[in-house]
Enzyme design. Sequence first.
Site, PDB file in Angstrom:
ATOM      1  N   SER A   2      13.238 -17.508 -44.614  1.00  0.00           N
ATOM      2  CA  SER A   2      13.312 -18.679 -43.733  1.00  0.00           C
ATOM      3  C   SER A   2      14.697 -19.260 -43.527  1.00  0.00           C
ATOM      4  CB  SER A   2      12.375 -19.784 -44.247  1.00  0.00           C
ATOM      5  OG  SER A   2      11.033 -19.481 -43.926  1.00  0.00           O
ATOM      6  N   LYS A  16      15.964 -19.604 -40.016  1.00  0.00           N
ATOM      7  CA  LYS A  16      15.736 -20.772 -39.163  1.00  0.00           C
ATOM      8  C   LYS A  16      17.048 -21.498 -38.858  1.00  0.00           C
ATOM      9  CE  LYS A  16      10.902 -21.658 -40.498  1.00  0.00           C
ATOM     10  NZ  LYS A  16      10.578 -20.553 -41.389  1.00  0.00           N
ATOM     11  N   SER A  18       9.670 -25.957 -43.477  1.00  0.00           N
ATOM     12  CA  SER A  18       9.790 -24.534 -43.144  1.00  0.00           C
ATOM     13  C   SER A  18       8.632 -24.052 -42.294  1.00  0.00           C
ATOM     14  CB  SER A  18       9.895 -23.680 -44.419  1.00  0.00           C
ATOM     15  OG  SER A  18      10.542 -22.467 -44.151  1.00  0.00           O
TER      16      SER A  18
END
Length: 417
Positions: A119, A122, A176
């Site tokens: 993640s 991102k 997240s």
Amino acid sequence: MRHALAAVCAAALTLPAPALGAGPVSGAAPAAAAGRAEVPCPKPKVAPPPNRPAPPVPPPDDPVGSAIGGDALATHGLVVPAGAKPPPAVTATTWMVADLDTGEVLGGCGPHVFHTPASVQKTLLAATVIGKLEPKQRMTVVPGDLDIEPGSSAVGLLVGGKYPISTLWLGLMLNSGNDAANALARLAGGGGPDGVARTVAEMNATARRIGAYQTHAVTPSGLDGKGQFTSAYDLALIARVAFANADFRRYVLTERAQMPAQPHLKKGGFQFQNENKLIFNYPGALGGKTGFTTLARHSYVGAAQRNGRRLVVTLLGAEARPLRGWQQGAALLDWGFSLPRDESVGKLVSPEDMATAEPSPTPKPAVAPKAAVTDAKQDDPPRALSFLAAASVALVLAGAPLLLLLTQRRRRRPGRR
């Protein structure tokens, strides 16, 4: 000559992306480090977790890409300033500490080693499209936004729910939310069914524009995808772009946020909290992003300021014991802040460096000229491109002047390998 170079680069763009499959994470040592003994990175003496899946096989090392930012960075081992105290032992496979403002690289472990991102990808989504979407504008969630891997992290968006875009960013960075990642990518890509694919293409174009040639995105969220990779060095480049945005800095420092109720769906609101524990426990924390998938393991990007100095730490392929990802980041930040300000083993290249070094015009991705929050049909998404192949060919063909530009922008004090 320039036209011939452009033709070769265009041909390279049609090459398939390097395939990733099961196998070891480490490849051959970079060519720049050939013949030199590598210093092992400090690791804690802990048993590996049971049933850990085999990591993907990375693309082969690129001798040019591995030396971007300084030839001392072309190593799978430890690189720190001569005479510096040893960094802390961490489980991360690869990591790096750099100065957000000056771009000086303070040290790292395999800074250019390929690894899957989870993640922390991102942050690339944010660096690419955060300026395209109006935070106060409201959007409506569609079923495709919730098309995420079962059991993966989600902030709890509802189909048909109406949310400010700022709430999506908070859901992305604090919790997240992979559902928020899909929604933001769709909107930034024009709002249509191909919006996510268009934004992923733009993410890859952004990575290439800023010099993150070892980064290739397949999903906007960082959920695992074949051929998806990054490096600790690339993550620092991406973080530098993201932290330059005031909205990003505000989102990642937010401790908790409220998901608005959806009366028309008969659903109440709820509160969610920032999963990055650095902001609660580290004096001077500026925020960052956590990440985890079973395949990628733990990843982390974090930044902090101390005595007028802002540092960023990036790490990939870590385990949660004996220290969690953010705790490993905090220990490496402490180490970085303990070094004198003039210590350096390399440099973060800037977008301006890359623009100067670009041998031919970079093709622009086929993205919507203006972001929308409707579901209007868009043109077909562009064919997937191998940005790594194009970057490698362009860098090699550019010759010695380009190599000097990208690899020699560092202080003269040599690093220890």
